[in-house]
Scaffold this active site. Structure first.
Site, PDB file in Angstrom:
ATOM      1  N   CYS A 161     -13.295 -28.846   6.265  1.00  0.00           N
ATOM      2  CA  CYS A 161     -12.040 -28.261   5.780  1.00  0.00           C
ATOM      3  C   CYS A 161     -10.985 -29.349   5.616  1.00  0.00           C
ATOM      4  O   CYS A 161     -10.873 -30.247   6.445  1.00  0.00           O
ATOM      5  CB  CYS A 161     -11.552 -27.202   6.774  1.00  0.00           C
ATOM      6  SG  CYS A 161     -10.011 -26.419   6.284  1.00  0.00           S
ATOM      7  N   ASP A 164       0.855  -1.181   0.000  1.00  0.00           N
ATOM      8  CA  ASP A 164       0.000   0.000   0.000  1.00  0.00           C
ATOM      9  C   ASP A 164       0.899   1.242   0.000  1.00  0.00           C
ATOM     10  O   ASP A 164       2.124   1.122  -0.026  1.00  0.00           O
ATOM     11  CB  ASP A 164      -0.960  -0.031   1.194  1.00  0.00           C
ATOM     12  CG  ASP A 164      -0.219  -0.049   2.517  1.00  0.00           C
ATOM     13  OD1 ASP A 164       1.024   0.018   2.529  1.00  0.00           O
ATOM     14  OD2 ASP A 164      -0.890  -0.134   3.562  1.00  0.00           O
ATOM     15  N   SER A 165       0.312   2.414   0.059  1.00  0.00           N
ATOM     16  CA  SER A 165       1.113   3.633  -0.109  1.00  0.00           C
ATOM     17  C   SER A 165       1.587   4.220   1.208  1.00  0.00           C
ATOM     18  O   SER A 165       2.402   5.131   1.227  1.00  0.00           O
ATOM     19  CB  SER A 165       0.273   4.685  -0.823  1.00  0.00           C
ATOM     20  OG  SER A 165      -0.746   5.145   0.054  1.00  0.00           O
ATOM     21  N   GLY A 166       1.066   3.727   2.311  1.00  0.00           N
ATOM     22  CA  GLY A 166       1.370   4.331   3.605  1.00  0.00           C
ATOM     23  C   GLY A 166       0.307   5.320   4.040  1.00  0.00           C
ATOM     24  O   GLY A 166       0.207   5.671   5.212  1.00  0.00           O
ATOM     25  N   GLY A 167      -0.494   5.752   3.089  1.00  0.00           N
ATOM     26  CA  GLY A 167      -1.512   6.772   3.387  1.00  0.00           C
ATOM     27  C   GLY A 167      -2.491   6.329   4.460  1.00  0.00           C
ATOM     28  O   GLY A 167      -2.770   7.061   5.407  1.00  0.00           O
ATOM     29  N   PHE A 168      -2.986   5.105   4.343  1.00  0.00           N
ATOM     30  CA  PHE A 168      -4.019   4.651   5.278  1.00  0.00           C
ATOM     31  C   PHE A 168      -3.522   4.695   6.722  1.00  0.00           C
ATOM     32  O   PHE A 168      -4.222   5.147   7.625  1.00  0.00           O
ATOM     33  CB  PHE A 168      -4.473   3.233   4.915  1.00  0.00           C
ATOM     34  CG  PHE A 168      -5.602   2.745   5.779  1.00  0.00           C
ATOM     35  CD1 PHE A 168      -6.900   3.168   5.550  1.00  0.00           C
ATOM     36  CD2 PHE A 168      -5.360   1.874   6.839  1.00  0.00           C
ATOM     37  CE1 PHE A 168      -7.945   2.737   6.364  1.00  0.00           C
ATOM     38  CE2 PHE A 168      -6.396   1.435   7.654  1.00  0.00           C
ATOM     39  CZ  PHE A 168      -7.694   1.868   7.409  1.00  0.00           C
ATOM     40  N   CYS A 215      -7.661 -28.603   5.310  1.00  0.00           N
ATOM     41  CA  CYS A 215      -6.329 -28.047   5.585  1.00  0.00           C
ATOM     42  C   CYS A 215      -5.602 -28.961   6.576  1.00  0.00           C
ATOM     43  O   CYS A 215      -6.223 -29.778   7.251  1.00  0.00           O
ATOM     44  CB  CYS A 215      -6.418 -26.603   6.096  1.00  0.00           C
ATOM     45  SG  CYS A 215      -6.670 -26.380   7.871  1.00  0.00           S
ATOM     46  N   GLY A 268     -11.529   3.649   0.640  1.00  0.00           N
ATOM     47  CA  GLY A 268     -12.519   4.363   1.441  1.00  0.00           C
ATOM     48  C   GLY A 268     -13.753   3.549   1.760  1.00  0.00           C
ATOM     49  O   GLY A 268     -14.779   4.099   2.159  1.00  0.00           O
ATOM     50  N   ASP A 320      -7.894  -7.687   0.219  1.00  0.00           N
ATOM     51  CA  ASP A 320      -6.935  -7.933   1.304  1.00  0.00           C
ATOM     52  C   ASP A 320      -7.582  -7.513   2.606  1.00  0.00           C
ATOM     53  O   ASP A 320      -8.462  -6.644   2.612  1.00  0.00           O
ATOM     54  CB  ASP A 320      -5.660  -7.095   1.128  1.00  0.00           C
ATOM     55  CG  ASP A 320      -5.859  -5.680   1.662  1.00  0.00           C
ATOM     56  OD1 ASP A 320      -6.558  -4.894   1.005  1.00  0.00           O
ATOM     57  OD2 ASP A 320      -5.361  -5.372   2.762  1.00  0.00           O
ATOM     58  N   HIS A 368      -5.467 -21.993   9.465  1.00  0.00           N
ATOM     59  CA  HIS A 368      -6.811 -22.414   9.054  1.00  0.00           C
ATOM     60  C   HIS A 368      -7.621 -21.249   8.481  1.00  0.00           C
ATOM     61  O   HIS A 368      -8.271 -21.384   7.438  1.00  0.00           O
ATOM     62  CB  HIS A 368      -7.586 -23.058  10.213  1.00  0.00           C
ATOM     63  CG  HIS A 368      -9.048 -23.163   9.890  1.00  0.00           C
ATOM     64  ND1 HIS A 368      -9.579 -24.166   9.115  1.00  0.00           N
ATOM     65  CD2 HIS A 368     -10.077 -22.312  10.160  1.00  0.00           C
ATOM     66  CE1 HIS A 368     -10.866 -23.945   8.930  1.00  0.00           C
ATOM     67  NE2 HIS A 368     -11.196 -22.830   9.554  1.00  0.00           N
ATOM     68  N   CYS A 423      -6.963 -28.931  10.183  1.00  0.00           N
ATOM     69  CA  CYS A 423      -8.208 -29.675  10.408  1.00  0.00           C
ATOM     70  C   CYS A 423      -8.011 -31.179  10.249  1.00  0.00           C
ATOM     71  O   CYS A 423      -8.740 -31.970  10.830  1.00  0.00           O
ATOM     72  CB  CYS A 423      -9.299 -29.153   9.475  1.00  0.00           C
ATOM     73  SG  CYS A 423      -9.776 -27.464   9.923  1.00  0.00           S
ATOM     74  N   ASP A 438      -2.926   8.399  -1.499  1.00  0.00           N
ATOM     75  CA  ASP A 438      -4.230   9.068  -1.520  1.00  0.00           C
ATOM     76  C   ASP A 438      -4.609   9.509  -0.122  1.00  0.00           C
ATOM     77  O   ASP A 438      -4.003   9.083   0.861  1.00  0.00           O
ATOM     78  CB  ASP A 438      -5.307   8.109  -2.046  1.00  0.00           C
ATOM     79  CG  ASP A 438      -5.470   6.886  -1.153  1.00  0.00           C
ATOM     80  OD1 ASP A 438      -4.495   6.514  -0.468  1.00  0.00           O
ATOM     81  OD2 ASP A 438      -6.562   6.298  -1.126  1.00  0.00           O
ATOM     82  N   GLN A 458     -11.553   7.203  -4.808  1.00  0.00           N
ATOM     83  CA  GLN A 458     -12.164   7.588  -3.520  1.00  0.00           C
ATOM     84  C   GLN A 458     -13.515   8.246  -3.800  1.00  0.00           C
ATOM     85  O   GLN A 458     -14.019   8.189  -4.907  1.00  0.00           O
ATOM     86  CB  GLN A 458     -11.213   8.543  -2.772  1.00  0.00           C
ATOM     87  CG  GLN A 458      -9.951   7.876  -2.238  1.00  0.00           C
ATOM     88  CD  GLN A 458     -10.197   7.010  -1.000  1.00  0.00           C
ATOM     89  OE1 GLN A 458     -11.303   6.955  -0.447  1.00  0.00           O
ATOM     90  NE2 GLN A 458      -9.166   6.298  -0.564  1.00  0.00           N
TER      91      GLN A 458
HETATM   92 ZN   LIG Z   1      -8.936 -26.036   8.314  1.00  0.00          ZN
END
Ligand SMILES: [Zn+2]
Length: 379
Positions: free
Chosen positions: A306, A94-98, A308, A218, A268, A337, A311, A148, A191
């Site tokens: 699941c 990201d840009s650092g703005g947030f 994974c 935003g 994300d 998980h 699990c 931004d 935005q």
């Molecule tokens: Zn799992």
């Protein structure tokens, strides 16, 4: 040829969601895709080997945090973020703005940039479009973000309008300052809050600058979910169909499915990893709080559907015990998980798009998870 490109595979006839592939200098990934967040050049408690094992194709890291610690010059000295953290697949920063707007004190916004005191030692710092590009050029991710302003929710129309206009001017400065367009794709950020007219203006300004990809910023800043969906409905059609679309900071399972239905390709969020360390799990049967006493003698897996490795090998009783005792392994297992759950969810979404049945899949998934119940939790 831009460093980052989008290849459209197909559009779901039932929902309008799109299936595609984003190509970057460190490889390609199918979309819609969820990106685990590695704030400080690490997805907390996960090794890059774990991330590959669970099927993560791209991760995100935070410019603001890496600028403060260890410093972008140190990362650059290692040969960039990929080498520094031993991750050879795509990275987005990201840009650092947030963070400047959400973590720091004493912000002063001017046309030039933002002056603020950092959250670690209160040192006075200055972030501008040019500085955000310099840091990200040094970090070397495949995808970097324009600097931004992230206005709070709700914001007055007049404030938002001035902010959108400044963000467009900053976007132009970012493009000029970006020194590695041959091997790093810079995305613009639309935005405008909940205001359709401002989203239109923002999208028009940014599309005219011809970024290789666009983010919608935003959102997920405290607005009700129906407002987010409404904003997506009128914003995504304004973005070029031949470029990736990224919805920033969204990671609850229902919002991922609903975002994909509205034409989003990339997501994300720290949500799955943050709640995991607190012992909250996402499962196909809904939210599960492992600290709960009823799991003390529950020898079933976290999620019976699941596959994974957590699990397949560990019980709720054992993981509850680890989390209650603050054992590191507990955090690792729950984090693994939860990330696997979201990556698998996106795989199921992509499969449903292939089969032109994403709305049906949404119904099945929401019903089983419990999103259709009144007062359902957001994740
Ligand atoms: Zn799992």
């Amino acid at each position: 040829m831009p460093a980052v490109t989008y290849e459209h595979i197909k559009t779901c006839k039932q929902s309008g969601a799109r299936l595609g592939i984003v190509h970057t200098p460190h490889g390609s990934f199918e979309t819609p895709m969820f990106m685990p967040v590695g704030t400080l050049a690490t997805v907390k408690t996960m090794s890059p080997e774990d991330l590959k094992d669970m099927g993560a194709k791209i991760i995100l890291s935070n410019t603001y945090h890496l600028w403060l610690r260890p410093g972008h010059d140190i990362v650059k000295g290692a040969g960039g973020l990929h080498k520094f953290m031993n991750w050879d697949r795509p990275i987005l920063t990201d840009s650092g703005g947030f963070q400047v707007f959400s973590l720091s004190d004493m912000r002063k916004i001017t046309e030039e940039g933002v002056e603020f005191k950092n959250h670690l030692n209160g040192e006075r710092m200055f972030l501008s479009p040019e500085k955000a590009m310099e840091i990200q050029n040094d970090l070397g991710p495949d995808i970097m973000m324009a600097f931004d302003e992230c206005p709070p929710y709700p914001a007055e129309y007049d404030y938002m309008k001035a902010s959108v206009e400044r963000t467009s001017r900053w976007a132009e400065r970012c493009l000029k300052a970006h020194a590695r367009s041959n091997d790093q794709g810079l995305f613009g950020i639309v935005q405008g809050g909940e205001y359709e007219e401002l989203r239109k203006q923002s999208a028009k300004d940014l599309v005219s600058l011809d970024f290789p990809g666009y983010a919608i910023g935003g959102l997920s800043v405290g607005e009700p979910k129906d407002i987010m969906n409404e904003v997506l409905e009128f914003t995504t059609p304004l973005l070029p169909a031949n470029k990736p679309r990224y919805l920033m900071g969204v990671g609850s399972p229902d919002s991922l499915v609903d975002g994909a239905i509205r034409g989003i390709d990339m997501f994300d969020c720290v949500l799955p990893t943050r709640i995991a360390r607190n012992g909250t799990l996402m499962t196909s049967a809904g939210r599960l709080v492992i600290r709960n006493a009823k799991f003390a003698r529950d020898y079933r897996p976290l999620d019976e559907k699941c596959d994974c490795h957590v699990c397949e090998n560990y019980t709720r009783a054992y993981i509850r015990h680890l989390i209650k005792c603050n054992e590191t392994l507990g955090f690792r297992l729950t984090t693994y998980h939860n990330l696997y759950f979201l990556l698998k969810l996106m795989e199921n979404v992509r499969q449903a798009i292939r089969e032109d049945r994403l709305l049906d899949y949404r119904e099945e998934f929401f019903e089983e998870y419990g999103f259709n119940k009144p007062n359902a939790k957001n994740f």
